[in-house]
Each structure stands twice: as structure tokens, then as C-alpha cells.
Motif scaffolding. Structure first.
Motif, PDB file in Angstrom:
ATOM      1  N   GLN A  49      50.927   7.883 -22.285  1.00  0.00           N
ATOM      2  CA  GLN A  49      51.399   6.552 -21.904  1.00  0.00           C
ATOM      3  C   GLN A  49      51.834   5.823 -23.160  1.00  0.00           C
ATOM      4  O   GLN A  49      51.149   5.881 -24.191  1.00  0.00           O
ATOM      5  CB  GLN A  49      50.284   5.772 -21.197  1.00  0.00           C
ATOM      6  N   ASN A 103      47.331  15.116  -8.325  1.00  0.00           N
ATOM      7  CA  ASN A 103      47.778  13.750  -8.561  1.00  0.00           C
ATOM      8  C   ASN A 103      46.966  13.098  -9.672  1.00  0.00           C
ATOM      9  O   ASN A 103      47.495  12.342 -10.484  1.00  0.00           O
ATOM     10  CB  ASN A 103      47.655  12.932  -7.277  1.00  0.00           C
ATOM     11  N   HIS A 104      45.663  13.395  -9.742  1.00  0.00           N
ATOM     12  CA  HIS A 104      44.841  12.748 -10.766  1.00  0.00           C
ATOM     13  C   HIS A 104      45.152  13.269 -12.168  1.00  0.00           C
ATOM     14  O   HIS A 104      44.718  12.682 -13.161  1.00  0.00           O
ATOM     15  CB  HIS A 104      43.351  12.861 -10.445  1.00  0.00           C
ATOM     16  N   GLY A 107      48.757  11.179 -12.804  1.00  0.00           N
ATOM     17  CA  GLY A 107      48.443   9.755 -12.779  1.00  0.00           C
ATOM     18  C   GLY A 107      49.641   8.840 -12.877  1.00  0.00           C
ATOM     19  O   GLY A 107      50.687   9.058 -12.285  1.00  0.00           O
ATOM     20  N   GLN A 108      49.495   7.784 -13.683  1.00  0.00           N
ATOM     21  CA  GLN A 108      50.550   6.798 -13.900  1.00  0.00           C
ATOM     22  C   GLN A 108      51.222   7.040 -15.253  1.00  0.00           C
ATOM     23  O   GLN A 108      51.488   6.108 -16.008  1.00  0.00           O
ATOM     24  CB  GLN A 108      49.953   5.383 -13.849  1.00  0.00           C
ATOM     25  N   ALA A 109      51.538   8.276 -15.532  1.00  0.00           N
ATOM     26  CA  ALA A 109      52.023   8.647 -16.863  1.00  0.00           C
ATOM     27  C   ALA A 109      53.415   8.106 -17.142  1.00  0.00           C
ATOM     28  O   ALA A 109      54.256   8.012 -16.264  1.00  0.00           O
ATOM     29  CB  ALA A 109      52.044  10.158 -16.991  1.00  0.00           C
ATOM     30  N   ASP A 110      53.642   7.748 -18.395  1.00  0.00           N
ATOM     31  CA  ASP A 110      54.999   7.463 -18.870  1.00  0.00           C
ATOM     32  C   ASP A 110      55.690   8.748 -19.304  1.00  0.00           C
ATOM     33  O   ASP A 110      56.919   8.836 -19.287  1.00  0.00           O
ATOM     34  CB  ASP A 110      54.956   6.498 -20.060  1.00  0.00           C
ATOM     35  N   LEU A 126      58.110  13.363 -12.416  1.00  0.00           N
ATOM     36  CA  LEU A 126      57.337  13.386 -11.181  1.00  0.00           C
ATOM     37  C   LEU A 126      58.276  13.328  -9.983  1.00  0.00           C
ATOM     38  O   LEU A 126      59.059  12.392  -9.837  1.00  0.00           O
ATOM     39  CB  LEU A 126      56.364  12.201 -11.158  1.00  0.00           C
ATOM     40  N   SER A 129      53.940  12.380  -5.249  1.00  0.00           N
ATOM     41  CA  SER A 129      52.490  12.551  -5.311  1.00  0.00           C
ATOM     42  C   SER A 129      51.850  11.959  -4.065  1.00  0.00           C
ATOM     43  O   SER A 129      52.433  11.113  -3.390  1.00  0.00           O
ATOM     44  CB  SER A 129      51.911  11.884  -6.567  1.00  0.00           C
ATOM     45  N   ASP A 131      48.060  10.443  -2.908  1.00  0.00           N
ATOM     46  CA  ASP A 131      46.705  10.051  -3.292  1.00  0.00           C
ATOM     47  C   ASP A 131      45.648  10.648  -2.367  1.00  0.00           C
ATOM     48  O   ASP A 131      44.559  11.031  -2.812  1.00  0.00           O
ATOM     49  CB  ASP A 131      46.564   8.528  -3.282  1.00  0.00           C
ATOM     50  N   HIS A 257      57.209  11.569  -0.824  1.00  0.00           N
ATOM     51  CA  HIS A 257      56.022  10.950  -0.239  1.00  0.00           C
ATOM     52  C   HIS A 257      55.673  11.697   1.045  1.00  0.00           C
ATOM     53  O   HIS A 257      56.425  12.556   1.500  1.00  0.00           O
ATOM     54  CB  HIS A 257      56.255   9.461   0.063  1.00  0.00           C
TER      55      HIS A 257
END
Length: 348
Positions: A49, A103-104, A107-110, A126, A129, A131, A257
Motif C-alpha cells: 500500500q 480475498n484476505h 485485501g485493499q492493496a494499491d 484485481l 473478489s 468477502d 462480483h
């Protein structure tokens, strides 16, 4: 001393019975041919990130702490304006560069970087994903076809079958472990669709997102979680069966999704089926005429024996499609057609 003497006393040999066949002939002499076939398609995933503060302390992901790679990682990250969020594993399912992981892990990676067993590193994006099942699909761009693996039939896997797990434990990369399937259908409280295979092949931090293979070299599980009081493997790992992963991956590849079906009812297990405890006002179940106290025995002719099984079956139905529920209502059989709604995030 008396106890030791008793334990050392000779025991009469029990004669072998010729009419009783061996149930287990032998295990594999080596996993090497299988490893050579599948490891090139297993990748390591690093997730970072962006950060703006040059003085930000380097945070070492749990998978690298205490390993020979921790010092190297700290020195490398201090020279960059980014922070490591985690490290995990994945596997290529399409030679064009489609990769499955958890997904974990992403994550919310840049930034997502994929490393292959030959040392090649490629950036990844990505694609989608989910959850609720902890499944993600990423893609790398490449100018040549990549080694890939195929899905196996997890529904055919039996308790006691050999399994080979591959991945990136503690940042070591391209590691394999072997064991057996310890149990099926495990619910570990991770989500509403829990249906894990329990594995005793050593799985550690960093193995998340990696594959478990049957002896044909096909993926039968996506390694996702462990139970451990120490943080390392104690022989209790969990993988999502391929029969659940594969259709979700297909949707994530195409749509990014998951569209899930929804009945709008509260369920509980009951003898002979699944009992409807309550019906949401204005939901698909109420519109179809479902009532509290109805006992659901099958969906589209397939028997259901647990609320988790019914939830998974309905969730797999496309929103707007029609399913047929066989019920017992006040002791009488009833068939009800339900137009499935669209599930949103939440526990219902």
C-alpha cells in the motif's frame, strides 16, 4: 519397575487371516513427479500500500516475522514509499495469466506483485473478489502462455485421501507439504457458506490462497485458514472445496462480483429437513406464500438436510430465477415455486 516389566512381557502373535484383504496397500514412494507438474503454476503474492510519510515504520507481515527474510524485507521496504500489507499464495488457472487466491490476501492493496517459481515477478490487477467466501481473482499480463493447473472433483475426495499443499509459507516460496484429508463439511464460523475440507498437510501463514492437489495434480481445495495456538501449523488446516471455488471464480472473472440468490427467511435445522422460523415482510419467501413452521425437505428435487446446505443452494441460484421447494406443512406435502431475490451484504 513392575509396570515396565509388564509392558515388556512377550505377546502371543496373532495369526494373519488369509480371507481379510489389506485395506491400504502402500503410500506414494515419492511426490516428486506431482510436484514437478504443479509447482510452476503456484505463485507467491506480495501486497503493498502506498504511504506518503517517509518516516513511516516498516511493518513486517506475520508470514515473514522471525524468518531469514525479515531483515531483507525491512531493508527493501525502507527504500520505498510503500508499506507491506501481507504475503500469500495463489495459482494460475489459465495460461493467459488468471490467478486464484484468497480475498484476505489481496485485501485493499494499491499494488499486487506476483512471483513465479522461476524468479519472474509481474504486477497484477484485481479482477474481482468476494468477502463472503474469501475468494479473489487477479490477473497478470504476459507475452507467453503460463503454466497452469486445472480443477479437480472435490466431491469425490474422501476422508483419508492423500493431499499435496503448495504455497509460500512464512515467505519461503515454492514449498510443498503432504498429508491427508481429515474431515469434510467443516463449519469454522468464517462465513455463511462454510463447507471446508479439513487437512493435516502442514499449512502455515503465507499458504493462504494456495492450492491443495489430489494425486492427479488437480486442485481440489483453496487453502484458506488454520487453527493454531502457536501461529504455526499443528496439523489442522482448512481449504475451500473446488466445487465451491470454481463457479465463484468464473463469475468473478466475467463480472467482478457475485450475484447471489435470497429467500428472505430465517432457518434452523430440524429432523427431516430445514425449518422456516420466520419470513421477512415483503421478501421473496413471503411473496411465494412460505410460512413460519414450514419444513423444507428439498430444492428442485434435491434433498436438503441442513440450513447451511439450503442457504448455499439458494445462494447459487441466479436472482430472478424460479426454484421449487418441497415442504411439509402441518404434516401435509406442499410444493411452492419461489422467484429468488438478490442477496445483499448481511446475515439474513
Amino acid at each position: 519397575m513392575i509396570l515396565l516389566a509388564a509392558l515388556a512381557a512377550p505377546v502371543a502373535a496373532v495369526p494373519a487371516r488369509a480371507d481379510m484383504p489389506f485395506l491400504v496397500q502402500s503410500g506414494p514412494l515419492t511426490f516428486a513427479p506431482l510436484v514437478k507438474k504443479v509447482v510452476p503454476a503456484v505463485v507467491n503474492i506480495a501486497v503493498t500500500q502506498d504511504v506518503e510519510d517517509d518516516d513511516t515504520r516498516v511493518k513486517v507481515p506475520p508470514a515473514l516475522r522471525g524468518t531469514p527474510f525479515e531483515k531483507q524485507f525491512r531493508e527493501r521496504m525502507r527504500s520505498r514509499k510503500e508499506q507491506m500489507l501481507g504475503a500469500g499464495s495463489g495459482f494460475v488457472i489459465d495460461p493467459s495469466g488468471i490467478i486464484v487466491t484468497n480475498n484476505h490476501v489481496v485485501g485493499q492493496a494499491d499494488k499486487i506483485t506476483v512471483s513465479f517459481s522461476d524468479g519472474t515477478e509481474l504486477p497484477a490487477k484485481l479482477l474481482g473478489s468476494d468477502d463472503l467466501t474469501d475468494i479473489a481473482v487477479i490477473q497478470v499480463k504476459t507475452d507467453h502462455p503460463l503454466p497452469f493447473v486445472t480443477w479437480g472433483r472435490s466431491q469425490d475426495v474422501q476422508i483419508g485421501d492423500w493431499i499435496l499443499a503448495a504455497g509460500n509459507p512464512f515467505g519461503l516460496g515454492s514449498s510443498v507439504t503432504a498429508g491427508i484429508v481429515s474431515a469434510r463439511g467443516r463449519d469454522i464460523g468464517a462465513g455463511p457458506f462454510d463447507d471446508f475440507l479439513q487437512l493435516d498437510a502442514p499449512i502455515n501463514p503465507g499458504n493462504s490462497g494456495g492450492p491443495s492437489f489430489d494425486m492427479r495434480g488437480q486442485v481440489v481445495a483453496l487453502n484458506t485458514a488454520i487453527v493454531s495456538p502457536t501461529g504455526g501449523s499443528v496439523g489442522i488446516g482448512f481449504g475451500i472445496p473446488s466445487e465451491l471455488v470454481a463457479p465463484i471464480v468464473d463469475q468473478l472473472r466475467t463480472k467482478g462480483h457475485i450475484d447471489r440468490g435470497w429467500l428472505g427467511v430465517t432457518l434452523e435445522n430440524a429432523p427431516g429437513g430445514v425449518s422456516i422460523v420466520s419470513v421477512d415482510k415483503g421478501g421473496p419467501g413471503q411473496r411465494a406464500g412460505l410460512h413460519a413452521g414450514d419444513l423444507v425437505t428439498s430444492v428442485n428435487g434435491e434433498h436438503v438436510d441442513s440450513n447451511r446446505g439450503l442457504i448455499r443452494t439458494v445462494a447459487a441460484a441466479a436472482p430472478g430465477s424460479t426454484i421449487r421447494l418441497a415442504l411439509q406443512r402441518k404434516g401435509k406435502p406442499v410444493d411452492v415455486l419461489v422467484v429468488v431475490g438478490r442477496r445483499t451484504e448481511g446475515p439474513s
